[in-house]
Write a protein that holds these residues in place. Structure first.
Motif, mmCIF file in Angstrom:
data_model
loop_
_atom_site.group_PDB
_atom_site.id
_atom_site.type_symbol
_atom_site.label_atom_id
_atom_site.label_comp_id
_atom_site.label_asym_id
_atom_site.label_seq_id
_atom_site.Cartn_x
_atom_site.Cartn_y
_atom_site.Cartn_z
ATOM 1 N N PHE A 70 50.469 40.100 54.574
ATOM 2 C CA PHE A 70 50.447 41.321 53.666
ATOM 3 C C PHE A 70 50.886 41.269 52.002
ATOM 4 C CE2 PHE A 70 50.572 44.023 58.078
ATOM 5 C CZ PHE A 70 49.555 44.632 57.780
ATOM 6 N N ALA A 71 52.189 41.287 51.734
ATOM 7 C CA ALA A 71 52.907 40.267 50.795
ATOM 8 C C ALA A 71 52.130 39.851 49.889
ATOM 9 C CB ALA A 71 54.404 40.706 51.027
ATOM 10 N N ALA A 72 51.962 38.445 50.553
ATOM 11 C CA ALA A 72 50.999 37.302 50.206
ATOM 12 C C ALA A 72 50.082 37.463 49.469
ATOM 13 C CB ALA A 72 50.936 36.303 51.164
ATOM 14 N N LYS A 73 49.258 38.439 50.479
ATOM 15 C CA LYS A 73 47.824 38.737 50.042
ATOM 16 C C LYS A 73 47.271 39.781 48.957
ATOM 17 C CE LYS A 73 46.350 36.862 54.554
ATOM 18 N NZ LYS A 73 44.777 37.807 56.042
ATOM 19 N N ILE A 74 48.618 40.835 48.139
ATOM 20 C CA ILE A 74 48.791 41.687 47.233
ATOM 21 C C ILE A 74 49.066 40.963 46.385
ATOM 22 C CG2 ILE A 74 48.404 43.658 49.206
ATOM 23 C CD1 ILE A 74 50.876 43.964 48.399
ATOM 24 N N GLY A 95 45.452 48.665 56.090
ATOM 25 C CA GLY A 95 44.636 47.190 55.341
ATOM 26 C C GLY A 95 44.275 46.450 53.604
ATOM 27 N N VAL A 96 44.655 45.226 53.959
ATOM 28 C CA VAL A 96 45.040 45.069 52.458
ATOM 29 C C VAL A 96 43.370 44.963 51.807
ATOM 30 C CG1 VAL A 96 45.149 42.149 51.680
ATOM 31 C CG2 VAL A 96 46.215 43.144 53.367
ATOM 32 N N SER A 97 42.195 44.494 51.939
ATOM 33 C CA SER A 97 41.292 44.686 51.814
ATOM 34 C C SER A 97 41.193 46.045 51.288
ATOM 35 C CB SER A 97 40.158 44.434 51.982
ATOM 36 O OG SER A 97 38.605 44.253 51.475
ATOM 37 N N ASP A 112 36.156 44.235 44.714
ATOM 38 C CA ASP A 112 36.069 43.432 45.878
ATOM 39 C C ASP A 112 36.867 42.501 46.812
ATOM 40 O OD1 ASP A 112 37.707 41.745 44.823
ATOM 41 O OD2 ASP A 112 36.351 39.954 44.412
ATOM 42 N N GLY A 113 38.152 43.536 46.224
ATOM 43 C CA GLY A 113 39.118 43.636 48.072
ATOM 44 C C GLY A 113 39.747 42.024 47.896
ATOM 45 N N SER A 114 39.990 41.371 46.506
ATOM 46 C CA SER A 114 40.674 40.934 46.775
ATOM 47 C C SER A 114 41.433 40.401 45.733
ATOM 48 C CB SER A 114 39.774 38.846 46.889
ATOM 49 O OG SER A 114 41.040 37.703 46.885
ATOM 50 N N LEU A 115 42.972 40.793 45.465
ATOM 51 C CA LEU A 115 43.403 40.547 44.544
ATOM 52 C C LEU A 115 43.887 39.087 43.667
ATOM 53 C CD1 LEU A 115 46.894 43.134 44.097
ATOM 54 C CD2 LEU A 115 46.112 41.288 42.663
ATOM 55 N N GLY A 116 43.018 38.870 42.011
ATOM 56 C CA GLY A 116 42.945 37.761 41.679
ATOM 57 C C GLY A 116 43.143 37.896 40.414
ATOM 58 N N ALA A 117 42.030 37.062 39.465
ATOM 59 C CA ALA A 117 42.748 36.696 38.048
ATOM 60 C C ALA A 117 42.493 38.161 36.818
ATOM 61 C CB ALA A 117 42.809 35.680 37.583
ATOM 62 N N ARG A 118 41.420 38.810 37.552
ATOM 63 C CA ARG A 118 40.994 40.482 36.618
ATOM 64 C C ARG A 118 41.531 41.418 37.590
ATOM 65 N NH1 ARG A 118 34.369 39.584 37.254
ATOM 66 N NH2 ARG A 118 34.437 37.734 36.239
ATOM 67 N N THR A 119 42.080 41.508 37.992
ATOM 68 C CA THR A 119 43.107 42.831 38.589
ATOM 69 C C THR A 119 44.531 42.494 38.025
ATOM 70 O OG1 THR A 119 41.911 42.625 40.936
ATOM 71 C CG2 THR A 119 44.143 44.025 40.344
ATOM 72 N N GLY A 218 36.531 31.790 61.314
ATOM 73 C CA GLY A 218 36.741 33.306 61.735
ATOM 74 C C GLY A 218 35.943 34.132 60.742
ATOM 75 N N ALA A 219 36.212 35.420 61.145
ATOM 76 C CA ALA A 219 35.635 36.024 59.869
ATOM 77 C C ALA A 219 36.769 36.788 59.463
ATOM 78 C CB ALA A 219 34.811 37.615 60.856
ATOM 79 N N ALA A 220 37.107 37.256 58.042
ATOM 80 C CA ALA A 220 37.825 37.554 57.439
ATOM 81 C C ALA A 220 38.871 38.893 57.951
ATOM 82 C CB ALA A 220 38.129 37.679 55.735
ATOM 83 N N GLY A 221 39.966 38.572 58.090
ATOM 84 C CA GLY A 221 40.375 39.995 59.287
ATOM 85 C C GLY A 221 41.059 41.048 58.142
ATOM 86 N N THR A 222 40.687 41.409 56.866
ATOM 87 C CA THR A 222 41.000 42.495 55.743
ATOM 88 C C THR A 222 39.859 42.552 54.848
ATOM 89 O OG1 THR A 222 42.416 40.902 54.881
ATOM 90 C CG2 THR A 222 43.339 42.383 56.035
#
Length: 222
Positions: A70-74, A95-97, A112-119, A218-222
């Motif tokens: 959780f923490a790493a993904k956000i 859920g993270v996404s 897009d559910g992915s916390l990256g540079a733009r966010t 495998g499919a992404a879980g979040t």
């Protein structure tokens, strides 16, 4: 940006998640500290450890699972103080996404559910504004409002709505208290607030990480 708020955030989340539970309306089944048996099995196997009952989970394992999944993904440590906890609690519960998409929609960046540079750039601009703390506070309130609207649409709201509403309201108050430097208040009992989609997502994510480790897909879980 906060770098050392995770221990406090995890303490508050675990107070809401509670201890051992196996509610018939919870598709996750046997759960302890918000971690399902399936999640714990997958995580133990991924780290080369024999499976055992989630009832016996150790705090170090709980800390590691929440940090990794959780923490790493956000990007918890890169988020403004208060928002880090509010988004973390949302991600754990639903859920993270989903949590990230809701945040991105409020920020009006690509959801897009992915916390990256733009966010992160949008958050940094908000935090560095002369009214930065106030604007982050408004963002937290908006995120919690959208989170509650989502939860009210779920079929199991009739079973767990009261607890969920208390949890979201408490998360909002605690997140705002962090910004103001006030003391946070943990839940005294879960009150049904733990049930959500987050752990189902987490279980899938851990399983996918395991598959990736041995070269499978495998499919992404979040």
């Amino acid at each position: 940006m906060a770098k050392d708020n995770f221990p406090q955030a995890l303490r508050l989340v675990l107070a809401d998640e509670g201890g051992v539970s196996n509610h018939p309306a919870d598709r996750g089944g046997l759960t302890n500290k918000g971690i399902t048996q399936a999640t714990y099995d997958a995580w133990r196997e991924l780290h080369g450890r024999p499976t055992r009952s989630v009832r016996a989970i150790e705090h170090a394992e709980v800390d590691a699972i929440y940090r990794e999944q959780f923490a790493a993904k956000i990007l918890f440590d890169k988020l403004p103080l208060g928002l880090d906890y509010a988004l973390f609690d949302f991600a754990v519960n639903s859920g993270v996404s989903r949590a990230v998409r809701f945040l991105q929609r409020i920020l009006k960046v690509r959801a897009d559910g992915s916390l990256g540079a733009r966010t992160l750039a949008a958050l940094t601009a908000l935090a560095e504004d002369e009214l930065g703390e106030a604007k982050i506070g408004e963002l937290i309130i908006a995120l919690c409002e959208e989170r509650l609207r989502f939860l009210k649409r779920l079929k199991v709201w009739k079973h767990f709505g009261k607890g969920w509403e208390k949890r979201v309201n408490r998360a909002e108050k605690n997140a705002l208290a962090m910004i103001a430097g006030r003391e946070t208040v943990a839940a005294t009992e879960p009150d049904g607030a733990a049930l959500g989609l987050g752990q189902q997502k987490l279980s899938a994510t851990v399983a996918d990480n395991k598959a990736a480790a041995v070269g499978l897909f495998g499919a992404a879980g979040t």
